[in-house]
Design a protein around this motif. Structure first.
Motif, PDB file in Angstrom:
ATOM      1  N   LYS A 128     -43.285  70.699  43.731  1.00 62.49           N
ATOM      2  CA  LYS A 128     -44.407  71.220  42.949  1.00 62.49           C
ATOM      3  C   LYS A 128     -45.726  70.585  43.368  1.00 62.49           C
ATOM      4  O   LYS A 128     -46.802  71.069  42.989  1.00 62.49           O
ATOM      5  CB  LYS A 128     -44.166  71.005  41.460  1.00 62.49           C
ATOM      6  N   TRP A 129     -45.669  69.516  44.205  1.00 56.71           N
ATOM      7  CA  TRP A 129     -46.879  68.840  44.659  1.00 56.71           C
ATOM      8  C   TRP A 129     -47.299  69.289  46.056  1.00 56.71           C
ATOM      9  O   TRP A 129     -48.366  68.892  46.526  1.00 56.71           O
ATOM     10  CB  TRP A 129     -46.675  67.324  44.659  1.00 56.71           C
ATOM     11  N   SER A 180     -54.123  59.313  44.591  1.00 58.39           N
ATOM     12  CA  SER A 180     -54.833  59.329  43.315  1.00 58.39           C
ATOM     13  C   SER A 180     -54.316  60.507  42.515  1.00 58.39           C
ATOM     14  O   SER A 180     -54.247  61.625  43.035  1.00 58.39           O
ATOM     15  CB  SER A 180     -56.339  59.445  43.537  1.00 58.39           C
ATOM     16  N   GLY A 181     -53.952  60.284  41.288  1.00 56.63           N
ATOM     17  CA  GLY A 181     -53.401  61.379  40.503  1.00 56.63           C
ATOM     18  C   GLY A 181     -52.123  61.881  41.122  1.00 56.63           C
ATOM     19  O   GLY A 181     -51.158  61.137  41.315  1.00 56.63           O
ATOM     20  N   PHE A 182     -52.104  63.167  41.471  1.00 55.91           N
ATOM     21  CA  PHE A 182     -50.916  63.775  42.072  1.00 55.91           C
ATOM     22  C   PHE A 182     -51.095  64.057  43.559  1.00 55.91           C
ATOM     23  O   PHE A 182     -50.330  64.812  44.149  1.00 55.91           O
ATOM     24  CB  PHE A 182     -50.579  65.082  41.343  1.00 55.91           C
ATOM     25  N   PHE A 239     -50.478  73.488  40.357  1.00 53.64           N
ATOM     26  CA  PHE A 239     -51.791  72.943  40.675  1.00 53.64           C
ATOM     27  C   PHE A 239     -52.444  73.757  41.787  1.00 53.64           C
ATOM     28  O   PHE A 239     -51.776  74.514  42.502  1.00 53.64           O
ATOM     29  CB  PHE A 239     -51.692  71.486  41.122  1.00 53.64           C
ATOM     30  N   SER A 240     -53.747  73.600  41.924  1.00 54.10           N
ATOM     31  CA  SER A 240     -54.437  74.065  43.123  1.00 54.10           C
ATOM     32  C   SER A 240     -54.270  72.977  44.182  1.00 54.10           C
ATOM     33  O   SER A 240     -54.590  71.819  43.942  1.00 54.10           O
ATOM     34  CB  SER A 240     -55.919  74.312  42.839  1.00 54.10           C
ATOM     35  N   ILE A 289     -54.051  67.289  48.511  1.00 52.87           N
ATOM     36  CA  ILE A 289     -54.881  67.148  47.321  1.00 52.87           C
ATOM     37  C   ILE A 289     -54.376  68.128  46.268  1.00 52.87           C
ATOM     38  O   ILE A 289     -54.246  69.329  46.524  1.00 52.87           O
ATOM     39  CB  ILE A 289     -56.359  67.445  47.623  1.00 52.87           C
ATOM     40  N   ASN A 290     -54.071  67.633  45.093  1.00 52.37           N
ATOM     41  CA  ASN A 290     -53.685  68.464  43.952  1.00 52.37           C
ATOM     42  C   ASN A 290     -54.708  68.294  42.844  1.00 52.37           C
ATOM     43  O   ASN A 290     -55.053  67.170  42.471  1.00 52.37           O
ATOM     44  CB  ASN A 290     -52.301  68.064  43.425  1.00 52.37           C
ATOM     45  N   ASP A 291     -55.169  69.395  42.319  1.00 52.37           N
ATOM     46  CA  ASP A 291     -56.140  69.354  41.231  1.00 52.37           C
ATOM     47  C   ASP A 291     -56.048  70.665  40.468  1.00 52.37           C
ATOM     48  O   ASP A 291     -55.360  71.602  40.886  1.00 52.37           O
ATOM     49  CB  ASP A 291     -57.557  69.155  41.776  1.00 52.37           C
ATOM     50  N   ARG A 292     -56.741  70.739  39.361  1.00 53.95           N
ATOM     51  CA  ARG A 292     -56.788  71.972  38.577  1.00 53.95           C
ATOM     52  C   ARG A 292     -58.159  72.605  38.779  1.00 53.95           C
ATOM     53  O   ARG A 292     -59.152  72.162  38.216  1.00 53.95           O
ATOM     54  CB  ARG A 292     -56.531  71.680  37.094  1.00 53.95           C
TER      55      ARG A 292
END
Length: 418
Positions: free
Chosen positions: A56-57, A372-374, A72-73, A407-410
């Motif tokens: 999922k990442w 950082s984060g995901f 995520f985006s 990079i994963n972000d919303r």
């Protein structure tokens, strides 16, 4: 957010002056060249798993149906390097190369219902430089060198939709393009004759066309954290249309062109891409480990050969691998939150050379280091052996490494609070 883009900036600076990855291999003198692995570092590190395995990442471009799991985006970029030793009964040599390997991004269009992605990566690679020498009874020495360069690239557009809570469907469209150049250069020497010119036969093939793949994915929940994943893909056979040019080139010994004679100009050609069916399965204990297996079958029987001593064959490839996270919730030990991967892959190359099968076996490993984060820094490596010394063939021992940033972000979310 600054930390995430810092890692991407490092990767982009490293590839700023680099071309796409080019692998130097005599076996790329067949068909469309060396067909490259169509996956990303996390797949590569697990022995090229991806048909029945997802993350999922990270983006899955091997099975379009698995893309639905990306909530995520996501943006991914990577470079690759290759060190390769070529060995024959008479000699050995070593080559190395490096360059851009892939660019990919994905984002949800409708949350939990529809995910789309775009990617750019090479499909095949042609790079070789070999020669043969014949001595005639008159004492004349005839030296012929064979060179090839180029390859095919592709842009991918993938869409995945959830048909039911456990069943998803995916479709991938590929725009394939590129040029493959091959040349045969002849020089003749003897005690009584010194060459003034070199004659080359040059062939250029350019392709532009589309190809499509469909995929299915299904989840079976075995427990609170245990999941069985099943996946399958089917690549449609299609004729890759292109143009063919052939001409003679006479050059001076310094390399200056003296005379050019066109033999074939913009002749329409086709190369039949193979149909392929792949299926895979994996067992996943969420945030702990996963193991899986993929099998792919490709039908090359209708593909055309460009060399008289090369015949295509149907192939079967198998991959086995997995990943492990020691303790994803450990805040005091960074390496316990790291994801470690290992796998093996055995491939049958789609041609017979001098009537001999050519196979490729590799051991893969790698890791994803949290940033950082995901997001993560992804590294994968492979040690492989390909070919044989039988029947005048070449054996290759090689090591490949792929380094990428994820990079994963919303994105594209309307904020309720500022």
């Amino acid at each position: 957010m600054i930390n995430k883009w810092f890692w991407v900036l490092i990767v982009l600076l490293g590839i700023n002056h680099a071309d796409a990855q080019t692998i130097n291999s005599p076996y790329s003198n067949n068909g469309l060249g060396e067909v490259l692995f169509q996956g990303l570092p996390h797949n590569y590190a697990m022995g090229e798993l991806g048909i029945g395995t997802y993350s999922k990442w990270h983006i899955n471009i091997q099975n379009p149906a698995m893309l639905i799991n990306n909530t995520f985006s996501t943006f991914q970029v990577g470079i690759a390097g290759d060190i390769r030793n070529h060995e024959t009964d008479l000699a050995a040599s070593t080559d190395h190369s490096a360059g851009l390997r892939f660019l990919a991004m994905s984002f949800p269009v409708i949350a939990n219902r529809w995910v789309t992605s775009f990617a750019a990566l090479p499909l095949s690679n042609v790079k070789y430089n070999t020669y043969s020498t014949d001595t005639l009874s008159t004492g004349t020495v005839n030296t012929t060198s064979f060179q090839g360069d180029g390859g095919l690239s592709q842009f991918l557009w993938t869409n995945s939709v959830r048909l039911y809570k456990s069943l998803s469907l995916g479709v991938k469209a590929s725009y394939i393009f590129g040029t493959i150049d091959r040349s045969s250069r002849v020089q003749i020497f003897s005690e009584d004759f010194l060459p003034t010119y070199v004659v080359s036969l040059i062939e250029s093939r350019s392709y532009k066309d589309f190809n499509f793949q469909a995929g299915l994915a299904y989840k079976v929940k075995l427990g609170e954290r245990q999941i069985l994943n099943l996946g399958a893909t089917y690549n449609l056979s299609s004729s890759l249309n292109g143009n063919f040019n052939q001409f003679f080139l006479r050059q001076s010994l310094s390399g200056a062109a003296v005379q050019t004679q066109s033999l074939i100009v913009d002749e329409e050609i086709q190369f039949e891409l193979p149909t392929s069916f792949a299926f895979g399965a994996s067992f996943d204990k969420l945030n702990a480990f996963k193991i899986g297996i993929d099998v792919s079958l490709q039908n090359w029987s209708n593909s055309q050969t460009e060399n008289s001593n090369t015949t295509f064959r149907n192939t079967a490839n198998i991959s086995v691998g997995g990943e492990w996270i020691p303790d994803i919730q450990n805040v005091s030990n960074y390496f316990k939150r790291t994801t470690y991967r290992l796998g093996i892959v055995n491939k049958q190359l789609p041609y017979l050379v001098n009537g001999t099968e050519v196979n490729d076996f590799g051991i893969n490993l790698g890791a994803s280091f949290p940033v950082s984060g995901f997001s993560s820094l992804d590294i994968a490596g492979k040690y492989g052996v390909r070919g044989t010394l039988e029947n005048g063939l070449i054996r290759e021992n090689y090591f490949q490494i792929v380094i990428g940033a994820t990079i994963n972000d919303r994105w594209f979310i309307k904020r309720r609070y500022d």
